[in-house]
Design a protein around this motif. Structure first.
Motif, PDB file in Angstrom:
ATOM      1  N   UNK A   7       4.219  -3.814 -10.945  1.00 56.68           N
ATOM      2  CA  UNK A   7       3.588  -4.987  -9.816  1.00 56.68           C
ATOM      3  C   UNK A   7       2.505  -3.818  -9.393  1.00 56.68           C
ATOM      4  N   UNK A   8       1.643  -4.578  -8.468  1.00 62.33           N
ATOM      5  CA  UNK A   8       1.038  -3.713  -7.656  1.00 62.33           C
ATOM      6  C   UNK A   8       0.406  -4.409  -6.246  1.00 62.33           C
ATOM      7  N   UNK A   9       0.517  -5.430  -6.158  1.00 65.17           N
ATOM      8  CA  UNK A   9       0.598  -6.024  -5.119  1.00 65.17           C
ATOM      9  C   UNK A   9       0.769  -7.072  -4.535  1.00 65.17           C
ATOM     10  N   UNK A  10       0.443  -7.681  -3.461  1.00 66.01           N
ATOM     11  CA  UNK A  10       1.294  -9.097  -3.425  1.00 66.01           C
ATOM     12  C   UNK A  10       0.941  -9.575  -2.382  1.00 66.01           C
ATOM     13  N   UNK A  11       0.719 -11.431  -2.101  1.00 68.03           N
ATOM     14  CA  UNK A  11      -0.031 -11.667  -1.070  1.00 68.03           C
ATOM     15  C   UNK A  11       0.201 -12.665  -0.706  1.00 68.03           C
ATOM     16  N   UNK A  12       0.713 -13.225   0.680  1.00 64.77           N
ATOM     17  CA  UNK A  12       2.224 -14.904   0.191  1.00 64.77           C
ATOM     18  C   UNK A  12       0.896 -15.504   0.938  1.00 64.77           C
ATOM     19  N   UNK A  13       1.171 -17.117   1.302  1.00 64.72           N
ATOM     20  CA  UNK A  13       0.443 -17.997   1.551  1.00 64.72           C
ATOM     21  C   UNK A  13      -0.066 -17.516   3.331  1.00 64.72           C
ATOM     22  N   UNK A  14       1.324 -17.299   4.408  1.00 62.84           N
ATOM     23  CA  UNK A  14       0.948 -16.621   5.418  1.00 62.84           C
ATOM     24  C   UNK A  14       0.568 -15.609   5.677  1.00 62.84           C
ATOM     25  N   UNK A  15       0.089 -14.771   4.730  1.00 63.77           N
ATOM     26  CA  UNK A  15      -0.969 -13.203   4.641  1.00 63.77           C
ATOM     27  C   UNK A  15      -0.199 -12.526   4.767  1.00 63.77           C
ATOM     28  N   UNK A  16       1.080 -13.021   4.694  1.00 65.83           N
ATOM     29  CA  UNK A  16       2.333 -11.339   3.676  1.00 65.83           C
ATOM     30  C   UNK A  16       1.961 -10.472   3.321  1.00 65.83           C
ATOM     31  N   UNK A  17       2.101  -9.002   3.002  1.00 70.19           N
ATOM     32  CA  UNK A  17       1.158  -8.205   1.831  1.00 70.19           C
ATOM     33  C   UNK A  17       2.690  -7.221   1.296  1.00 70.19           C
ATOM     34  N   UNK A  18       2.808  -7.051   0.215  1.00 67.32           N
ATOM     35  CA  UNK A  18       3.373  -5.629   0.106  1.00 67.32           C
ATOM     36  C   UNK A  18       2.800  -4.759  -0.949  1.00 67.32           C
ATOM     37  N   UNK A  19       2.915  -3.635  -0.947  1.00 70.46           N
ATOM     38  CA  UNK A  19       2.439  -2.435  -1.469  1.00 70.46           C
ATOM     39  C   UNK A  19       3.440  -2.115  -3.081  1.00 70.46           C
ATOM     40  N   UNK A  20       2.924  -1.502  -4.663  1.00 71.92           N
ATOM     41  CA  UNK A  20       3.294  -0.324  -4.850  1.00 71.92           C
ATOM     42  C   UNK A  20       3.406   0.498  -4.399  1.00 71.92           C
ATOM     43  N   UNK A  21       4.150   1.789  -4.240  1.00 73.25           N
ATOM     44  CA  UNK A  21       4.336   2.791  -3.261  1.00 73.25           C
ATOM     45  C   UNK A  21       2.958   3.902  -3.956  1.00 73.25           C
ATOM     46  N   UNK A  22       2.754   3.791  -5.227  1.00 75.24           N
ATOM     47  CA  UNK A  22       1.722   4.631  -5.664  1.00 75.24           C
ATOM     48  C   UNK A  22       0.256   3.956  -5.242  1.00 75.24           C
ATOM     49  N   UNK A  23      -0.342   2.755  -4.575  1.00 76.23           N
ATOM     50  CA  UNK A  23      -1.378   2.327  -4.274  1.00 76.23           C
ATOM     51  C   UNK A  23      -1.569   1.938  -3.274  1.00 76.23           C
TER      52      UNK A  23
END
Length: 115
Positions: free
Chosen positions: A47-63
């Motif tokens: 996984x690299x990054x993700x975004x929810x319908x509400x706009x919350x995001x998360x990222x892999x530490x490497x990026x």
């Protein structure tokens, strides 16, 4: 049925930038989440990054600090802005959509970072 089409991959020198797009079509409901994954040769998909319908995001530490995920709901499109690219970012990048109990994958787009 949902179709995902990635675009925007290519070859770039270290330090360069690319913007990937993931366009969704078909039976799309407004509540869904999208993630970007990548798979380098000989390695597992990660996984690299993700975004929810509400706009919350998360990222892999490497990026973190280099990549930004965003979405345009009116176009059912999710973007991955990739800056300060490194050779280790070289991989096939895939988008994945979660909607209800179903998941969908795109066909992938190649990103190559090399001098």
């Amino acid at each position: 049925q949902v179709q995902l089409v990635e675009s925007g991959g290519g070859s770039v020198q270290p330090g360069g930038s690319l913007r990937l797009s993931c366009a969704a079509s078909g039976s799309i409901f407004s509540i869904y989440a999208v993630g970007w994954y990548r798979q380098a040769p000989g390695k597992q998909r990660e996984p690299v990054a993700a975004i929810t319908s509400g706009g919350s995001t998360n990222y892999a530490d490497s990026v973190k600090g280099r990549f930004t995920i965003s979405r345009d709901g009116s176009k059912n499109t999710v973007y991955l802005q990739m800056n300060s690219l490194k050779p280790e970012d070289t991989a096939v990048y895939y988008c994945k959509l979660w909607m209800g109990n179903s998941t969908y994958w795109g066909q992938g787009t190649q990103v190559t970072v090399s001098s």
